[in-house]
Scaffold this active site. Structure first.
Site, PDB file in Angstrom:
ATOM      1  N   HIS A   1     -10.779  -0.541  -2.747  1.00 24.47           N
ATOM      2  CA  HIS A   1     -10.160  -1.354  -1.696  1.00 24.47           C
ATOM      3  C   HIS A   1      -8.641  -1.315  -1.742  1.00 24.47           C
ATOM      4  CE1 HIS A   1     -13.801  -3.450  -0.115  1.00 24.47           C
ATOM      5  NE2 HIS A   1     -14.282  -2.968  -1.242  1.00 24.47           N
TER       6      HIS A   1
ATOM      7  N   ASP B   1      -0.374  -1.989   0.151  1.00 26.37           N
ATOM      8  CA  ASP B   1      -1.653  -2.648   0.376  1.00 26.37           C
ATOM      9  C   ASP B   1      -2.664  -1.586   0.758  1.00 26.37           C
ATOM     10  OD1 ASP B   1      -3.320  -4.897   0.564  1.00 26.37           O
ATOM     11  OD2 ASP B   1      -1.780  -6.033   1.638  1.00 26.37           O
TER      12      ASP B   1
END
Ligand code: ADQ
Length: 469
Positions: A156, A353
């Site tokens: 992720h 991110d």
């Protein structure tokens, strides 16, 4: 259809998984609605020793099997290797990573314990899907126990360039273990290239062929409903009234050093200092509940933010206006959705991110007849899809200030055009699409292999072309 076994570091209680829940449960909702499923992972509780037998609860077609973590594993596997070594390295922050042999030993021990507790629950035709950096070694541990099921892995968070990842003392072992997977998913093409490079340099070229980019999405329709329903409710009305007609800019993050909060606050301060026409006209609300509060780096970040918010408010506030409102308590997800709809600017500026779902949620929350502007870090995976955002370098407060000025003065027509493109992207690449694409890469190949010669599963997967992004 075979059963889907989802393995994640943390598995939340099925009773807490209502419509307002967030996280992985939302992303995988579609997949588990259509087939039998087993969730497996840490309960969130600690005990003296890591449990060897999971506790199992059933809800609908899904079983939830959880184990408590022993104190030593919590310290070395979770706080140590996962959060203090892997998390910073994967976010390109080698300089603040902390390496310790006993953390690596704990990480290996916990991955092996997860595998040992899971293996007896497995059926021969299960499809196993492991999630995130806590479980890099799980597939290899399961293989060592003789498991021959399809195993997929999804990361992720970002995967940094090979030269950065190799700073991790155990990089080679991590990559070798990852090679036990049949499909390896990451968020972006850049991450995929980086991971392939690292695998090739570690002598795992065949595994590099099984890496693909699968950008995660949200359940956009559900989030829009949440935001629309909430926009008239009490908490949101309270916020609206308190603004007294001023523009609202919003930031929503976990309090984490990857999210770029000090630079964001400084950027907002620079806006007020360099563009005085916005003073007293815009309020910035930052919601950042404390996460990992027991780790020293996070405590230091909290202190730094307390100080800089205080400084900027002290410098620019007026008797009837404080520029920054800063909340470190958790705010309920439906309320946040309502806040996002109310905000004319979404400020999402992580230093790095994997994806950043807040950016997508902000887009989905907007009123189509009067949408807000998204100011987004070019280093968030979401920037690849949300090109209608005003993109910024999140390390540069002046760039953030200039982007905020652009957002605050943007003509309605341009706002609308930018938002429409982003909204179309968020609605087409949803969480359900992400799930389906990854599972197609993982199971599609395996099914072909099953139809071919026995034992062909790994071999066929190894020669397959990389899964599509
Ligand atoms: P996170 O780092 O947690 O996730 P993000 O994608 O921004 O980051 O958020 C995940 C979810 O948490 C979202 O649904 C969001 O609304 C919620 N959330 C964030 N801050 C919140 C707050 N203050 N209060 C309530 N809810 C909040 C990791 C990776 C990301 C990747 C996701 C999913 O770091 O890059 O996008 O996984 O793959």
């Amino acid at each position: 259809m075979s059963r889907l076994v989802i393995v994640a570091n943390r598995v939340s209680d099925p009773r807490e998984r209502g419509a307002a829940a967030g996280g992985l449960a939302v992303g995988l909702k579609d997949a588990v609605a259509r087939r039998d499923a087993l969730w497996f992972g840490w309960s969130g509780a600690t005990a003296q020793q890591t449990a060897t037998t999971p506790r199992i609860q059933r809800a609908g077609r899904t079983d939830y099997a959880t184990i408590d973590l022993g104190e030593a594993d919590y310290r070395h596997y979770y706080q140590g290797f996962s959060n203090a070594a892997l998390w910073p390295v994967l976010h390109y922050r080698l300089g603040i990573a902390r390496f310790a042999r006993e953390d690596w030993v704990g990480y290996r021990r916990a991955n092996a314990a997860f595998a040992a507790a899971l293996a007896p629950l497995l059926r021969p035709d299960d499809t196993i899907w492991a999630h995130d950096f806590h479980l890099f070694l799980l597939a290899a541990e399961l293989r060592a126990l003789g498991c021959r099921q399809r195993i997929g892995f999804f990361l992720h968070v970002p995967f940094p360039p090979r030269q950065v990842f190799m700073g991790l003392p155990n990089a080679q072992a991590v990559l070798a273990a990852l090679a036990a997977c049949d499909a390896i998913g990451v968020q972006t093409e850049d991450d995929a290239e980086n991971l392939r490079g690292a695998l090739i340099s570690a002598g795992e070229a065949a595994a590099a062929l099984r890496v693909g980019a699968f950008p995660i999405g949200i359940d956009a329709a559900a989030f829009t409903t949440l935001a629309t329903r909430r926009s008239g409710l009490k908490e949101v009305e309270r916020l609206r009234n308190s603004l007294a007609g001023r523009v609202l800019a919003i930031g929503v993050d976990r309090l984490d050093y990857t999210k770029g909060l000090p630079q964001r606050i400084a950027g907002f301060g620079a806006l007020l200092a360099r563009f005085p026409r916005h003073r007293s006209r815009v309020t910035f609300l930052q919601v950042a509940p404390v996460s990992r509060g027991d780790v020293a780096t996070y405590r230091a970040l909290r202190r730094e933010l307390d100080e800089s918010v205080g400084r900027i408010n002290g410098q620019h506030a007026e008797p009837d206006w404080a520029p920054i409102r800063y909340i470190t308590r958790a705010v309920a997800r439906p309320t946040l959705a309502g806040y996002m709809r109310l905000a004319q600017i979404g400020l999402v500026t992580p230093l790095r991110d994997g994806m950043n779902l807040v950016a997508k949620e902000y887009v989905a929350a907007q009123d189509p007849s009067d949408p807000g502007v998204l100011v987004l870090s070019r280093f968030a995976g979401a920037a690849n899809e949300l090109d209608g955002a005003v993109l910024v370098n999140p390390l540069d407060p002046d760039d953030i200030a200039e982007a905020l000025d652009v957002a605050l003065t943007m003509p309605a027509e341009e706002r609308m055009a930018r938002w429409q493109g982003m909204d179309a992207a968020v609605r087409s690449n949803t969480a359900a699409v992400w799930c389906r694409n990854f599972l197609a890469a993982l199971e599609g190949e395996a099914e072909v292999a099953e139809a071919g010669q026995a034992g062909g599963r790994r071999r066929l997967a190894e020669t397959a072309t990389p899964p599509l992004s």
